[in-house]
Design an enzyme around this catalytic site. Structure first.
Site, PDB file in Angstrom:
ATOM      1  N   ALA A  66       0.679  -1.160  -0.117  1.00 40.53           N
ATOM      2  CA  ALA A  66      -0.168  -0.210  -0.145  1.00 40.53           C
ATOM      3  C   ALA A  66       0.594   0.884   0.036  1.00 40.53           C
ATOM      4  O   ALA A  66       2.005   1.164   0.515  1.00 40.53           O
ATOM      5  CB  ALA A  66      -1.184   0.062   1.529  1.00 40.53           C
TER       6      ALA A  66
ATOM      7  N   ASP B 254       2.742  -7.184  14.191  1.00 45.58           N
ATOM      8  CA  ASP B 254       4.167  -6.669  13.419  1.00 45.58           C
ATOM      9  C   ASP B 254       4.994  -5.039  14.216  1.00 45.58           C
ATOM     10  O   ASP B 254       4.963  -4.131  13.243  1.00 45.58           O
ATOM     11  CB  ASP B 254       3.701  -6.438  12.079  1.00 45.58           C
ATOM     12  CG  ASP B 254       4.883  -5.723  10.567  1.00 45.58           C
ATOM     13  OD1 ASP B 254       5.625  -6.778  10.610  1.00 45.58           O
ATOM     14  OD2 ASP B 254       4.591  -5.502  10.318  1.00 45.58           O
TER      15      ASP B 254
END
Length: 668
Positions: A30, A141
């Site tokens: 993205a 993450d």
């Protein structure tokens, strides 16, 4: 060939509301843009996935869930999501815009942070992650790229102790009970910060984020991550096989309390770590209080982390243990952590050299059996010989695999149409990724492959993804409409299209100012190749001689006036009911500007058209009169009998005379 093109989304207004003003960052899946919410008048961050990911249903679902996930977290240290939607089929999120930099940017600039700065940032990180853990979510993450350091109230990001820290990218979060390996078998984590249980068993809970946070603290204190290797999979397995080293081993002088804090957060056995980010936050705050001011650092060197026994550097002698009790040295291992052979690992994590063999965790390794004498001596020698032979085979096989076996030649996809290139790559076992920008080509058809990376024939790892650049076809540009532009602007417009500018012979103009484009050759809209020339005709302004009004003058008078001005008359005769030799019209019009010796076209009257006299002899006199008058002539009757027969006429029949000319008749 330069294939750089402008980002077409910049300047676009999304959903009639979010005007994109610039690009902030581009990731693997993205891109994040800076935008203005024109409805509320505030800056926002707009995250939109790449077109290449739009067909990945699982990723799109995860991306869409990101807004719902963060919406559940209301916390000052979590980047807020305001809106979500789709633009041309691509999902996007509208998020809080944080004025500042990522922790990765700060580390790139500063290399490492002071202990006080590192703990100040870590506190706010853990506060955000703890909010997620309380909501039953795992970030999965945690890394410097996902930590934003906003400008401090005192100004800038240099004062890190007072800076506001926000954690972003909770889009990978899942409910704690969910698996961390997606449907494609890809681990959703970054190997430099991945927890051992995520590598070994593919499962994550709150303690997984605790481990990653510990690695981030290690990097802030030392300026590097603990493990590095060419193969990302090998980096991941180093987390399983090795204890994270003490930060002070790389940055001498750090307080022992920080070594202990990193060690506690990064225990390979999850049960030995703090249970969640909130518990680790409590320990971080205690260490911060322990360190206090610079005057307390020396004392802190000897002070253990609360809740954990002190660690000493003294050498300890371990007494010999009888063989029967040898296994007592092995600590109990939680279920699922005793062995992690290749068959038990996620498919992505199997190292080539391991095949199906086992690779035990360090905290699950068996102790060597004590030496036995007598009966078992020969057996030990046989076993040792077999092990040495096996090791040789493994080493040779691993060497072959690492140097040759796992490599192959990249297939040649250049010149192939897109669909055929994809099929060829798939048949050869390679994935395909398309570059965002295509490249113009005079030889490769549009939508066929212009180039690839790795190049054809280059040695690559089997299954690697090939990046392809598609042809945009021949580069052609339409000549822009330059009419009304000044010369400098016209030249710039052509050079932007890689077209050459050339000035042609100027022309006078009564309407176009001097130095402004009148016309181009070729005309606007004509398609040209880069390097082609466009000739531009510029206006010389108004011509110096003003054309007088000559309409209504006799041609001789008109000639005289033109000659006095240095102009030339070009005459054209026209039938007219106006007098002969009278000027009927002129070109250019009166008042126009012309150069010396210019031709002025004059339309001159030939007078009324002539009339052919009809033949009326031997006709009754009154009938003849009516015929002549019908032809536009006048009649004069003479002779002895006006009602008799016409004996003679003058002018004679078929003579050409002017209209209304008289015709004399003799009647008897």
């Amino acid at each position: 060939m330069d294939t750089t093109v402008a980002d077409t989304l910049i300047g676009t207004t999304i959903d009639g509301r979010y005007r994109i003003t610039g690009r902030v960052a581009r990731g693997g899946m993205a891109t994040v843009y800076r935008a203005t919410d024109e409805r509320l008048g505030r800056p926002v961050a707009l995250k939109i996935i790449h077109p290449s990911q739009a067909t990945n249903v699982h990723f799109v679902d995860r991306f869409t869930d990101e807004a719902k996930t963060i919406a559940r977290l209301t916390h000052p240290n979590v980047v807020a999501v305001y809106d979500q939607g789709r633009h041309e089929g691509l999902p996007y999120l509208v998020m809080e815009f944080v004025q500042g930099r990522t922790l990765r940017d700060l580390l790139a600039q500063r290399k490492r942070l002071s202990p006080v700065e590192a703990l100040a940032i870590l506190e706010q990180m853990l506060a955000a992650i703890a909010a997620a853990h309380r909501a039953g979510l795992v970030h999965r993450d945690v890394k410097p790229e996902n930590v934003l350091v906003a400008e401090a109230p005192s100004g800038g990001t240099s004062d890190l102790v007072d800076a506001v820290v926000k954690v972003a990218d909770f889009g990978l979060a899942r409910a704690i009970e969910a698996s961390t390996v997606d449907e494609s078998g890809q681990l959703m984590a970054t190997v430099a910060y991945v927890a051992p249980e995520l590598v070994q068993a593919g499962q994550a809970d709150a303690r997984t984020d605790v481990y990653s946070a510990g690695i981030v603290l290690f990097e802030m204190l030392t300026g590097r991550v603990p493990y590095d290797a060419k193969d990302p999979v090998e980096v991941a397995w180093q987390h399983v096989d090795n204890d994270v080293p003490a930060p002070s081993s790389l940055a001498p002088g750090l307080p022992r309390a920080l070594d202990d804090l990193v060690a506690r957060a990064t225990r390979r056995n999850p049960s030995e770590r703090p249970t969640d980010a909130g518990r680790l936050l409590t320990e971080v705050q205690a260490v911060r209080d322990t360190l206090g001011t610079a005057a307390n650092v020396e004392t802190a060197l000897l002070r253990p982390v609360p809740g954990r026994p002190g660690v000493t550097d003294a050498t300890t002698i371990v007494p010999t243990v009888p063989s029967a009790d040898a296994t007592a040295l092995v600590p109990p291992v939680p279920g699922g952590y005793q062995q992690h052979g290749a068959g038990q690992r996620p498919s992505w994590a199997r190292l080539p050299e391991q095949g199906g063999g086992a690779r035990p965790t360090s905290y699950g390794r068996s102790m060597p059996e004590p030496r036995r004498e007598g009966f078992f001596a020969d057996r030990r020698r046989v076993t040792l010989t077999a092990l040495i032979a096996l090791m040789a085979v493994v080493v040779l096989g691993s060497t072959w695999w690492l140097t040759l076996g796992r490599y192959t030649d990249a297939p040649s996809l250049v010149n192939l149409p897109k669909a055929q290139a994809e099929a060829t790559a798939k048949d050869a076992g390679f994935g395909v990724l398309y570059a965002d920008a295509g490249a113009y080509s005079d030889t490769v058809a549009k939508d066929s492959v212009v180039s690839q990376n790795p190049a054809p024939g280059e040695s690559v790892v089997k299954g690697e993804t090939l990046t392809l650049i598609l042809s945009l076809g021949p580069e052609v540009h339409a000549v822009p409409d330059l009419g009304g532009q000044e010369a400098a602007n016209a030249k710039g417009s052509l050079e932007e299209l890689n077209l050459k500018y050339k000035e042609g012979k100027g022309q006078y103009s009564d309407t176009v100012p001097e130095g402004v484009v009148i016309s181009t050759s070729p005309k606007a809209g004509t398609e040209l190749k880069p390097g082609d020339t466009v000739t531009v005709v510029l206006s010389k302004g108004r011509a110096p001689i003003t054309v007088p009004n000559l309409v209504g003058l006799n041609i001789n008078e008109a000639r005289g006036k033109l000659q006095a001005l240095g102009l030339t008359a070009l005459e054209r005769s026209k039938d007219s009911d106006q007098p002969t030799d009278q000027v009927l019209a002129q070109t250019p019009k009166p008042g126009s500007g012309v150069e010396k010796n210019a031709e002025i076209t004059l339309d001159v009257s030939k007078g009324p058209p002539l009339v052919t006299v009809p033949a009326v002899t031997q006709q009754p006199c009154q009938q003849a009169k009516a015929t002549l008058e019908g032809a536009g002539l006048t009649v004069q009757i003479g002779g002895l009998n006006p009602n008799g027969t016409v004996f003679a006429q003058n002018p004679q029949p078929n003579a050409q005379v002017a209209p209304q000319s008289p015709v004399q008749l003799q009647c008897f």
